[in-house]
Write a protein that holds these residues in place. Structure first.
Motif, PDB file in Angstrom:
ATOM      1  N   GLY A  63       0.819  -1.199   0.000  1.00 24.47           N
ATOM      2  CA  GLY A  63       0.000   0.000   0.000  1.00 24.47           C
ATOM      3  C   GLY A  63       0.854   1.250   0.000  1.00 24.47           C
ATOM      4  O   GLY A  63       2.038   1.215  -0.298  1.00 24.47           O
ATOM      5  N   GLY A  64       0.209   2.382   0.357  1.00 24.15           N
ATOM      6  CA  GLY A  64       0.910   3.657   0.369  1.00 24.15           C
ATOM      7  C   GLY A  64       0.171   4.733  -0.394  1.00 24.15           C
ATOM      8  O   GLY A  64       0.787   5.661  -0.916  1.00 24.15           O
ATOM      9  N   ALA A  65      -1.176   4.623  -0.445  1.00 23.59           N
ATOM     10  CA  ALA A  65      -2.028   5.624  -1.099  1.00 23.59           C
ATOM     11  C   ALA A  65      -1.668   5.815  -2.568  1.00 23.59           C
ATOM     12  O   ALA A  65      -1.881   6.892  -3.132  1.00 23.59           O
ATOM     13  N   PHE A  66      -1.130   4.798  -3.197  1.00 17.04           N
ATOM     14  CA  PHE A  66      -0.746   4.779  -4.611  1.00 17.04           C
ATOM     15  C   PHE A  66       0.446   5.693  -4.920  1.00 17.04           C
ATOM     16  O   PHE A  66       0.913   5.705  -6.051  1.00 17.04           O
ATOM     17  N   ARG A  67       0.942   6.438  -3.932  1.00 17.75           N
ATOM     18  CA  ARG A  67       1.998   7.411  -4.206  1.00 17.75           C
ATOM     19  C   ARG A  67       3.260   7.177  -3.370  1.00 17.75           C
ATOM     20  O   ARG A  67       4.228   7.929  -3.493  1.00 17.75           O
ATOM     21  N   ALA A  68       3.270   6.161  -2.554  1.00 24.40           N
ATOM     22  CA  ALA A  68       4.414   5.863  -1.700  1.00 24.40           C
ATOM     23  C   ALA A  68       4.428   4.367  -1.429  1.00 24.40           C
ATOM     24  O   ALA A  68       3.621   3.603  -1.956  1.00 24.40           O
ATOM     25  N   GLY A  69       5.383   3.938  -0.580  1.00 26.15           N
ATOM     26  CA  GLY A  69       5.465   2.539  -0.195  1.00 26.15           C
ATOM     27  C   GLY A  69       6.464   1.766  -1.030  1.00 26.15           C
ATOM     28  O   GLY A  69       6.929   2.216  -2.083  1.00 26.15           O
ATOM     29  N   ASP A  70       6.782   0.570  -0.531  1.00 26.89           N
ATOM     30  CA  ASP A  70       7.780  -0.274  -1.182  1.00 26.89           C
ATOM     31  C   ASP A  70       7.498  -1.727  -0.811  1.00 26.89           C
ATOM     32  O   ASP A  70       6.930  -2.017   0.247  1.00 26.89           O
ATOM     33  N   LYS A  71       7.909  -2.631  -1.671  1.00 26.16           N
ATOM     34  CA  LYS A  71       7.723  -4.059  -1.425  1.00 26.16           C
ATOM     35  C   LYS A  71       8.356  -4.521  -0.114  1.00 26.16           C
ATOM     36  O   LYS A  71       7.865  -5.458   0.522  1.00 26.16           O
ATOM     37  N   SER A  72       9.407  -3.843   0.298  1.00 25.99           N
ATOM     38  CA  SER A  72      10.069  -4.214   1.555  1.00 25.99           C
ATOM     39  C   SER A  72       9.213  -3.919   2.776  1.00 25.99           C
ATOM     40  O   SER A  72       9.512  -4.395   3.876  1.00 25.99           O
ATOM     41  N   ASP A  73       8.130  -3.132   2.598  1.00 23.92           N
ATOM     42  CA  ASP A  73       7.213  -2.868   3.708  1.00 23.92           C
ATOM     43  C   ASP A  73       6.422  -4.109   4.105  1.00 23.92           C
ATOM     44  O   ASP A  73       5.846  -4.154   5.202  1.00 23.92           O
ATOM     45  N   LEU A  74       6.375  -5.091   3.226  1.00 23.07           N
ATOM     46  CA  LEU A  74       5.564  -6.288   3.444  1.00 23.07           C
ATOM     47  C   LEU A  74       6.397  -7.377   4.107  1.00 23.07           C
ATOM     48  O   LEU A  74       7.431  -7.788   3.573  1.00 23.07           O
ATOM     49  N   VAL A  87       7.004 -16.498  -1.734  1.00 24.01           N
ATOM     50  CA  VAL A  87       6.394 -15.177  -1.565  1.00 24.01           C
ATOM     51  C   VAL A  87       7.033 -14.208  -2.536  1.00 24.01           C
ATOM     52  O   VAL A  87       8.266 -14.028  -2.541  1.00 24.01           O
ATOM     53  N   VAL A  88       6.208 -13.602  -3.365  1.00 21.18           N
ATOM     54  CA  VAL A  88       6.659 -12.604  -4.330  1.00 21.18           C
ATOM     55  C   VAL A  88       6.096 -11.251  -3.930  1.00 21.18           C
ATOM     56  O   VAL A  88       4.882 -11.096  -3.796  1.00 21.18           O
ATOM     57  N   ARG A  89       6.968 -10.278  -3.721  1.00 22.19           N
ATOM     58  CA  ARG A  89       6.548  -8.924  -3.344  1.00 22.19           C
ATOM     59  C   ARG A  89       6.846  -7.985  -4.505  1.00 22.19           C
ATOM     60  O   ARG A  89       7.961  -7.949  -5.016  1.00 22.19           O
ATOM     61  N   VAL A  90       5.839  -7.203  -4.901  1.00 25.02           N
ATOM     62  CA  VAL A  90       5.888  -6.447  -6.148  1.00 25.02           C
ATOM     63  C   VAL A  90       5.951  -4.946  -5.874  1.00 25.02           C
ATOM     64  O   VAL A  90       5.173  -4.415  -5.072  1.00 25.02           O
ATOM     65  N   ASN A  91       6.857  -4.271  -6.565  1.00 22.79           N
ATOM     66  CA  ASN A  91       6.809  -2.816  -6.666  1.00 22.79           C
ATOM     67  C   ASN A  91       6.109  -2.420  -7.960  1.00 22.79           C
ATOM     68  O   ASN A  91       6.079  -3.200  -8.925  1.00 22.79           O
ATOM     69  N   TYR A  92       5.612  -1.201  -8.009  1.00 19.07           N
ATOM     70  CA  TYR A  92       4.911  -0.706  -9.190  1.00 19.07           C
ATOM     71  C   TYR A  92       5.104   0.809  -9.265  1.00 19.07           C
ATOM     72  O   TYR A  92       5.464   1.465  -8.283  1.00 19.07           O
ATOM     73  N   ARG A  93       4.881   1.369 -10.445  1.00 20.72           N
ATOM     74  CA  ARG A  93       5.013   2.807 -10.611  1.00 20.72           C
ATOM     75  C   ARG A  93       4.003   3.539  -9.719  1.00 20.72           C
ATOM     76  O   ARG A  93       2.877   3.081  -9.549  1.00 20.72           O
ATOM     77  N   LEU A  94       4.412   4.679  -9.196  1.00 22.55           N
ATOM     78  CA  LEU A  94       3.611   5.427  -8.244  1.00 22.55           C
ATOM     79  C   LEU A  94       2.947   6.632  -8.917  1.00 22.55           C
ATOM     80  O   LEU A  94       3.404   7.120  -9.957  1.00 22.55           O
ATOM     81  N   SER A  95       1.894   7.123  -8.290  1.00 16.99           N
ATOM     82  CA  SER A  95       1.104   8.189  -8.899  1.00 16.99           C
ATOM     83  C   SER A  95       1.836   9.519  -8.957  1.00 16.99           C
ATOM     84  O   SER A  95       1.424  10.421  -9.687  1.00 16.99           O
ATOM     85  N   SER A  96       2.928   9.644  -8.200  1.00 18.39           N
ATOM     86  CA  SER A  96       3.704  10.887  -8.255  1.00 18.39           C
ATOM     87  C   SER A  96       4.362  11.084  -9.613  1.00 18.39           C
ATOM     88  O   SER A  96       4.694  12.219  -9.987  1.00 18.39           O
ATOM     89  N   THR A  97       4.545  10.008 -10.349  1.00 19.73           N
ATOM     90  CA  THR A  97       5.161  10.105 -11.677  1.00 19.73           C
ATOM     91  C   THR A  97       4.293   9.516 -12.790  1.00 19.73           C
ATOM     92  O   THR A  97       4.466   9.885 -13.956  1.00 19.73           O
ATOM     93  N   ASP A  98       3.395   8.590 -12.457  1.00 19.37           N
ATOM     94  CA  ASP A  98       2.614   7.893 -13.484  1.00 19.37           C
ATOM     95  C   ASP A  98       1.162   7.767 -13.041  1.00 19.37           C
ATOM     96  O   ASP A  98       0.869   7.287 -11.943  1.00 19.37           O
ATOM     97  N   ARG A  99       0.249   8.188 -13.910  1.00 17.59           N
ATOM     98  CA  ARG A  99      -1.179   8.100 -13.622  1.00 17.59           C
ATOM     99  C   ARG A  99      -1.704   6.693 -13.894  1.00 17.59           C
ATOM    100  O   ARG A  99      -1.072   5.885 -14.565  1.00 17.59           O
TER     101      ARG A  99
END
Length: 291
Positions: A63-74, A87-99
């Protein structure tokens, strides 16, 4: 993401997986920052159980309100590894740079990568459960629905205290007599509005249509089992969002298995979701779903 693009992305990935040859196998307890795309955030971590060559997979989305957070938080619970689950933990592009829909595309791309490279990665992604927390729950449920739409139903979904319908988030908080801790979702500055690129309150129909509830309104397919947990004192996302997910899931598939509970006294995440009954329930659900 339009349905045709989503279908093409997934099926092309699976075709590659079906014809692929394992050129390597990861050794050791895990693999960090495995690239599934070209961007710096398009990476995932894999933690392996011992002694399993083709392990079933729990994919976790932060999580992270779509604009923060990291897979290492899990946190990777050792009980999962003891049960033979990778267990696979995924990062993804954040709303601060990508809609939107960049985040949805990334989660799907991560699944395609697991399918394509499964032999070399030592995984069996035909046995897969998705889990998300907060914004990650929105993405986990959305990804599960995309897989259902192309005939690749996952074994299960775990949704923990996530938003499910942006268009009703303020309404739900008002119904509970609460003021949202992060401000109104309808406002232009809200995380959800920033994700979409327009104020939720100015286009409720579109905001609803792209989320899990709106998509379930249009879906009549067999759905995977789902476990839903939400704190009944959540100051950020009303627990009525979890109830809406339960009702929409059963409306789309009345035969679906839905394990829905509110966590008494719990807020938005925290210890209540990492220990005790919730932890036990999640572990039991995931191990059962993955056989």
């Amino acid at each position: 993401m339009p349905g045709l693009i989503r279908r093409t992305l997934l099926l092309s990935g699976l075709a590659a997986a079906a014809g692929g040859i394992a050129l390597w196998r990861w050794r050791g307890p895990g693999a960090r920052d495995v690239a599934y795309g070209d961007g710096p955030l398009q990476v995932l971590d894999i933690t392996y159980p011992r002694g399993v060559d083709a392990a079933p997979v729990l994919v976790m989305i932060h999580g992270g309100a779509f604009r923060a957070g990291d897979k290492s938080d899990l946190a990777v619970w050792p009980e999962l590894l003891d049960a033979g689950i990778a267990v696979v933990r995924v990062n993804y592009r954040l709303s601060s740079t990508d809609r939107w829909p960049a985040q949805s595309e990334d989660c799907l791309s991560a699944i395609v990568h697991l399918q394509r490279e499964a032999p070399g990665l030592g995984l069996d992604p035909s046995r897969l459960v998705l889990l998300g927390q907060s914004a990650g729950a929105f993405l986990a449920v959305s990804t599960a629905l995309s897989l259902v739409e192309v005939g690749l139903k996952p074994r299960g979904v775990v949704s923990l205290y996530g938003p499910m319908d942006f268009s009703t988030m303020d309404e739900d908080m008002a119904a509970l007599g609460r003021t949202p801790a992060m401000g109104a979702t309808d406002a232009a500055a809200s995380p959800e509005s920033q994700l979409l690129g327009y104020p939720v309150g100015e286009n409720r129909a579109m905001a609803r249509a792209l989320g899990p509830i709106g998509r379930l309104d249009q879906l009549r397919e067999p759905l995977p089992p789902i476990l839903i947990r939400h704190g009944d004192a959540d100051p950020m996302i009303a627990d009525l969002q979890a109830k809406r997910l339960r009702e929409a899931w059963l409306a789309a598939d009345p035969q679906a298995e839905v394990d829905y509970k509110l966590v008494e006294g719990a807020g938005h995440g925290g210890e209540a979701f990492e220990t005790g009954d919730v932890r036990a329930d999640v572990l039991a659900f995931v191990t059962k779903a993955l056989g």
